[in-house]
Write an enzyme that holds these catalytic residues in place. Structure first.
Site, mmCIF file in Angstrom:
data_model
loop_
_atom_site.group_PDB
_atom_site.id
_atom_site.type_symbol
_atom_site.label_atom_id
_atom_site.label_comp_id
_atom_site.label_asym_id
_atom_site.label_seq_id
_atom_site.Cartn_x
_atom_site.Cartn_y
_atom_site.Cartn_z
ATOM 1 N N GLN A 1 0.837 -1.203 0.000
ATOM 2 C CA GLN A 1 0.000 0.000 0.000
ATOM 3 C C GLN A 1 0.876 1.259 0.000
ATOM 4 O O GLN A 1 0.699 2.169 0.811
ATOM 5 C CB GLN A 1 -0.942 -0.014 1.200
ATOM 6 C CG GLN A 1 -2.154 -0.897 1.032
ATOM 7 C CD GLN A 1 -3.108 -0.391 -0.050
ATOM 8 O OE1 GLN A 1 -3.184 0.795 -0.326
ATOM 9 N NE2 GLN A 1 -3.839 -1.315 -0.661
ATOM 10 N N SER A 2 1.803 1.314 -0.922
ATOM 11 C CA SER A 2 2.751 2.421 -0.981
ATOM 12 C C SER A 2 2.137 3.675 -1.595
ATOM 13 O O SER A 2 1.706 3.669 -2.753
ATOM 14 C CB SER A 2 3.975 2.007 -1.810
ATOM 15 O OG SER A 2 4.786 3.124 -2.105
ATOM 16 N N ASN A 3 2.113 4.755 -0.812
ATOM 17 C CA ASN A 3 1.684 6.045 -1.341
ATOM 18 C C ASN A 3 2.672 6.548 -2.400
ATOM 19 O O ASN A 3 2.281 7.165 -3.388
ATOM 20 C CB ASN A 3 1.584 7.076 -0.217
ATOM 21 C CG ASN A 3 0.536 6.712 0.807
ATOM 22 O OD1 ASN A 3 -0.588 6.358 0.468
ATOM 23 N ND2 ASN A 3 0.903 6.777 2.082
#
Length: 339
Positions: free
Chosen positions: A75-77
């Site tokens: 869930q990397s921004n």
């Protein structure tokens, strides 16, 4: 400091708003809390990485890149903002996603940032937790170069001296806002992970002699390692700017008491922070970065670390879209069916 000397793609919505959080300040009994809304940088729901990418992607274009590679957690921004920036410039993007949590939750693995990665046209591959991601990126890049691609590699979080320029600029921007509003700021607090945001901020603050303390609330590494990572990057950033030696080791301070079980794993204090910001101020935090930063801020205020007559700026690093990958950690049963 003449940042116009460095190539930059002006895409972010800047300056981001600086707002007073009246209800949160009242709930905590002081100090006066302000928020720097770097969740409002534009580009696919915004976030702090967009500032870094303005410099990184300009460098990629200058080098003639026809492929960008980066990496991050599932869930990397940063991955999502890189995919969006690459889409904006028409450059293909490939993302290596590290499974740091081992979660088998379908929303975590396909919704939130992952959904947006794919909507922006990025290709992705999943690697197990603990993988040497820098080495893997280089290996993938070499294969692509062998096929004739000109590949530009962006480190996790966009955290190198080029990317950190984005937060040098943020320090200048923030000081301009407070000076023009006649606001005396005592402390700046933010979440710190891959080191680029904190390194850029402390370099910028020192370069203009701001005399404002900066505290990074760690989201991953132990205190000693986090501070060392930030310090090394700050030194390299100052060197790039042409002002070596302006950052001293004691300028870099991180508190890592709010990491919990590990990176990307929500904490009860972080969930409380998400609820408080949402219910009191209408502002969304993400469970990975901004919520843990806010949890540290809230707890330190409750413990009296900051005095009631001080003024604090919390830098919101964005990432609220990740909430859709973490829906299972929230319980709203007490709100359903209310008349």
């Amino acid at each position: 400091m003449h940042l116009a000397r460095f190539p930059r793609r002006f895409i972010a919505h800047l300056p981001t708003p600086l707002e007073r959080l009246d209800r949160l300040s009242k709930e905590l009994g002081g100090p006066e809390i302000w928020i720097k809304r770097d969740d409002c940088t534009g580009l696919s729901t915004g976030g702090n990485k967009t500032r870094k990418l303005e410099f990184l992607m300009a460098e990629a274009e200058l080098e003639g890149a026809d492929m960008v590679i980066t990496q991050g957690a599932t869930q990397s921004n940063h991955a999502r903002q890189t995919a969006a920036f690459a889409a904006k410039l028409g450059i293909p993007c490939h993302i290596l996603l590290e499974d740091r949590t081992g979660s088998d939750n379908a929303n975590y693995n396909t919704n939130g940032n992952v959904l947006l990665d794919h909507l922006h046209g990025a290709t992705t591959e999943i690697l197990p937790g603990g993988t040497d991601m820098a080495a893997e990126m280089e290996a993938v890049a070499e294969k692509m170069r062998a096929d004739g691609k000109t590949v530009y590699i962006i480190p996790g979080g966009g955290s190198n001296p080029t990317g950190a320029l984005g937060y040098v600029n943020c320090a200048f921007e923030l000081l301009g806002q407070v000076n023009n509003s006649n606001l005396k700021i005592d402390h700046i607090v933010h979440a710190t992970g891959s080191a680029g945001t904190q390194a850029g901020l402390i370099t910028g603050l020192k370069a203009i002699n701001a005399n404002i303390s900066l505290l990074g609330i760690g989201v991953r590494a132990p205190k000693a390692l986090q501070e060392e990572n930030v310090y090394k990057l700050a030194l390299a950033t100052a060197e790039k700017l042409g002002c070596p030696g302006i950052v001293q080791r004691e300028d870099v301070v991180a508190n890592t008491d709010y990491v919990g079980e590990g990176y990307g794993i929500p904490t009860q204090s972080g969930i409380e922070a998400i609820r408080m910001f949402a219910e009191l101020e209408g502002i969304l935090l993400d469970p990975v970065y901004s919520a843990k930063g806010a949890a540290g801020l809230i707890d330190l205020i409750r413990k009296g670390v900051f005095s009631k007559d001080e003024r604090i700026v919390f830098i919101h690093t964005g990432g609220s879209v990740a909430l859709f990958g973490y829906d299972s950690v929230f319980d709203f049963s007490h709100l359903r069916g209310a008349s």
